[in-house]
Design a protein around this motif. Structure first.
Motif, PDB file in Angstrom:
ATOM      1  N   GLY A  20       0.838  -1.198   0.000  1.00 26.93           N
ATOM      2  CA  GLY A  20       0.000   0.000   0.000  1.00 26.93           C
ATOM      3  C   GLY A  20       0.867   1.240   0.000  1.00 26.93           C
ATOM      4  N   ILE A  21       0.330   2.321  -0.540  1.00 33.32           N
ATOM      5  CA  ILE A  21       1.053   3.602  -0.517  1.00 33.32           C
ATOM      6  C   ILE A  21       0.091   4.681  -0.034  1.00 33.32           C
ATOM      7  CG2 ILE A  21       2.311   5.315  -1.906  1.00 33.32           C
ATOM      8  CD1 ILE A  21       3.109   3.006  -3.796  1.00 33.32           C
ATOM      9  N   VAL A  22       0.523   5.447   0.962  1.00 36.35           N
ATOM     10  CA  VAL A  22      -0.312   6.537   1.470  1.00 36.35           C
ATOM     11  C   VAL A  22       0.499   7.825   1.525  1.00 36.35           C
ATOM     12  CG1 VAL A  22      -1.609   4.909   2.935  1.00 36.35           C
ATOM     13  CG2 VAL A  22       0.216   6.250   3.937  1.00 36.35           C
ATOM     14  N   ARG A  23      -0.223   8.936   1.401  1.00 36.26           N
ATOM     15  CA  ARG A  23       0.386  10.233   1.707  1.00 36.26           C
ATOM     16  C   ARG A  23      -0.412  10.811   2.866  1.00 36.26           C
ATOM     17  NH1 ARG A  23       3.969  13.396  -0.692  1.00 36.26           N
ATOM     18  NH2 ARG A  23       3.729  12.753  -2.858  1.00 36.26           N
ATOM     19  N   GLY A  24       0.222  10.911   4.038  1.00 38.30           N
ATOM     20  CA  GLY A  24      -0.517  11.338   5.229  1.00 38.30           C
ATOM     21  C   GLY A  24      -1.629  10.326   5.511  1.00 38.30           C
ATOM     22  N   HIS A  25      -2.880  10.793   5.498  1.00 41.42           N
ATOM     23  CA  HIS A  25      -4.020   9.890   5.701  1.00 41.42           C
ATOM     24  C   HIS A  25      -4.685   9.521   4.380  1.00 41.42           C
ATOM     25  CE1 HIS A  25      -3.671  10.450   9.920  1.00 41.42           C
ATOM     26  NE2 HIS A  25      -4.088  11.704   9.925  1.00 41.42           N
ATOM     27  N   THR A  26      -4.056   9.881   3.257  1.00 42.18           N
ATOM     28  CA  THR A  26      -4.703   9.635   1.962  1.00 42.18           C
ATOM     29  C   THR A  26      -4.156   8.369   1.314  1.00 42.18           C
ATOM     30  OG1 THR A  26      -4.852  12.013   1.715  1.00 42.18           O
ATOM     31  CG2 THR A  26      -5.277  10.698  -0.259  1.00 42.18           C
ATOM     32  N   LEU A  27      -5.059   7.479   0.960  1.00 43.96           N
ATOM     33  CA  LEU A  27      -4.672   6.211   0.335  1.00 43.96           C
ATOM     34  C   LEU A  27      -4.448   6.434  -1.160  1.00 43.96           C
ATOM     35  CD1 LEU A  27      -4.372   3.121   0.510  1.00 43.96           C
ATOM     36  CD2 LEU A  27      -6.843   2.949   0.177  1.00 43.96           C
ATOM     37  N   ALA A  29      -2.581   3.856  -3.139  1.00 38.14           N
ATOM     38  CA  ALA A  29      -2.561   2.551  -3.802  1.00 38.14           C
ATOM     39  C   ALA A  29      -2.697   1.460  -2.760  1.00 38.14           C
ATOM     40  CB  ALA A  29      -1.242   2.370  -4.551  1.00 38.14           C
ATOM     41  N   ASP A  30      -3.362   0.378  -3.147  1.00 34.08           N
ATOM     42  CA  ASP A  30      -3.568  -0.752  -2.234  1.00 34.08           C
ATOM     43  C   ASP A  30      -3.556  -2.028  -3.070  1.00 34.08           C
ATOM     44  OD1 ASP A  30      -4.161  -2.288  -0.044  1.00 34.08           O
ATOM     45  OD2 ASP A  30      -6.290  -1.759   0.026  1.00 34.08           O
ATOM     46  N   ALA A 314      -2.103  -1.364   2.728  1.00 30.62           N
ATOM     47  CA  ALA A 314      -2.461   0.008   3.087  1.00 30.62           C
ATOM     48  C   ALA A 314      -2.417   0.211   4.596  1.00 30.62           C
ATOM     49  CB  ALA A 314      -3.855   0.335   2.549  1.00 30.62           C
ATOM     50  N   MET A 315      -2.804  -0.834   5.358  1.00 31.66           N
ATOM     51  CA  MET A 315      -2.820  -0.676   6.817  1.00 31.66           C
ATOM     52  C   MET A 315      -1.403  -0.501   7.368  1.00 31.66           C
ATOM     53  SD  MET A 315      -4.010  -4.511   7.859  1.00 31.66           S
ATOM     54  CE  MET A 315      -2.923  -5.490   8.895  1.00 31.66           C
ATOM     55  N   VAL A 316      -0.449  -1.165   6.744  1.00 29.93           N
ATOM     56  CA  VAL A 316       0.942  -1.062   7.180  1.00 29.93           C
ATOM     57  C   VAL A 316       1.489   0.327   6.819  1.00 29.93           C
ATOM     58  CG1 VAL A 316       3.227  -2.121   7.012  1.00 29.93           C
ATOM     59  CG2 VAL A 316       1.168  -3.547   6.853  1.00 29.93           C
TER      60      VAL A 316
END
Ligand code: KG4
Ligand code: ZN
Length: 350
Positions: A20-27, A29-30, A314-316
């Motif tokens: 998963g890839i997040v920026r801050g709290h924004t998802l 990619a998962d 994404a959770m990680v």
């Protein structure tokens, strides 16, 4: 916000290879690859099969996540990876891959706790974590009630299953009803046509004497045996087994105990938010019952959408992002995988 950290998360603790890839709290990619079909005929996850499947899926899943997010490894600020708890061989694949990517791209690495990641994922849907909160994690491998004062510092376990995990009970009961694996989703679907009050199955550890010693613990193995006995008795008497009623009544017994103990904990600790995570949090009856009962007590329930409740990358990444934002030091590049990682450690220390 562009200045928020861009964090990549790798999950391989069981049978899902997740990036998963997040920026801050924004998802952003998962990407997910699952070996669940390869385990179906065994009625449970076979560790060796899961490990090999992770090895094959890792690079393509990583590539898919980067493509979906429209970023390259060079853009990433930190890499988080599940270091435990989980299947040892499966964890090793993810941890080794994360180390390789971190070394190649010269990025900090965070070895993180899988259970804390199940809590953190909710931030992707509902924003910053309200702390303190009570978290109930219910999956194939664990059923725990946790007090979360500060997720970066670890969580306080209040109770856990003393035998089968909630998801394991779903899987075992589905198996004895001849429904296949994993059992949770199929019991959930079948139960829609059944009556949850048709059969009075036992509610484990809810008797007054059990509550003294096991106030926030769970037990589902007696329930599973009760379902097996009930079905056997029906079969012996030659009567048809009302599968939908059995599924609905079993499901209700699990959800009744889970929600009542979780809400008791909220009341005892004066906490207004209950976060539910893990694969069983995808259960429609659990979600409904928790909402209904919590509303009466003025308690807010936060449950991520079903796709984020089951294991994923994404959770990680969400937990990694939370740690980076809080200024927590990364782990060392020689971090170990720890199949029995305790809840008191959210990261493998630097
Ligand atoms: O969190 P998860 O994906 O993996 C573990 O860490 O175990 O949880 C998988 C578990 C399985 O036991 C599966 O039967 C259960 O979650 N599950 C459900 C539902 N969807 C998945 N249990 C009840 N109802 C569901 N809808
Ligand atoms: Zn899990």
């Amino acid at each position: 916000m562009p200045d928020e950290p861009l964090v990549l998360g790798i999950e391989t603790s069981c049978d899902e290879t997740g990036v998963g890839i997040v920026r801050g709290h924004t998802l952003l990619a998962d990407a997910l690859a699952s070996s669940v079909d390869q385990h179906a005929r065994f009625g449970g996850v076979v560790p060796e099969v899961a490990s090999r499947a992770h090895l094959e899926a890792m690079v393509p899943t990583m590539q898919r996540a980067l493509d979906d997010a429209g970023v390259t490894l060079a853009d990433i600020d930190a890499i988080a990876v599940t270091a435990g708890p989980g299947l040892a061989g499966a964890l090793l694949v993810g941890v080794a891959a994360a180390k390789g990517y971190a070394l190649a791209a010269d990025k900090p690495i965070y070895g993180v706790n899988h259970l804390a990641a199940h809590v953190a994922v909710d931030t992707l849907e509902h924003g910053p974590l309200p702390e303190p909160a009570i978290a109930m994690l219910v999956s194939g491998g664990h059923s725990s009630l946790l007090l979360v004062n500060d997720l970066t510092a670890g969580v306080t376990p209040l109770g856990a299953t003393i035998d089968d995990a909630a998801g394991e009970a779903f899987d075992k009961v589905a198996r004895l009803l001849g429904m296949g694996f994993p059992g949770g989703p199929v019991i959930d679907r079948t139960a829609r046509d059944g009556d949850p009050a048709a059969i009075a199955f036992p509610r484990g550890l809810t008797a007054p004497k059990d509550r003294l010693k096991h106030r926030y613990d769970f037990s589902f193995s007696g329930l599973k045996t009760a379902v097996a006995r009930w079905v056997e008795a029906r079969e012996r008497s030659g009567e048809p087994v009302p599968i939908a009623d059995v599924a609905a009544s079993f499901q209700d017994a699990v959800c009744d105990v889970l929600t009542s103990k979780a809400l008791d904990a909220c009341r005892e600790y004066g906490i207004e938010t209950l976060i539910i995570g893990g694969g069983v949090a995808a259960n429609s009856r659990l979600r409904l019952l928790a909402e209904e009962r919590a509303a009466k007590l003025g308690i807010r329930v936060r449950v991520p959408r079903p796709g984020l409740c089951t294991d994923n990358g994404a959770m990680v990444a969400a937990l990694g992002s939370h740690l980076v934002a809080a200024g927590v030091a990364p782990s060392r590049l020689d971090l170990p995988a720890d199949s029995a990682m305790p809840l008191t450690s959210v990261t493998v220390a630097g």
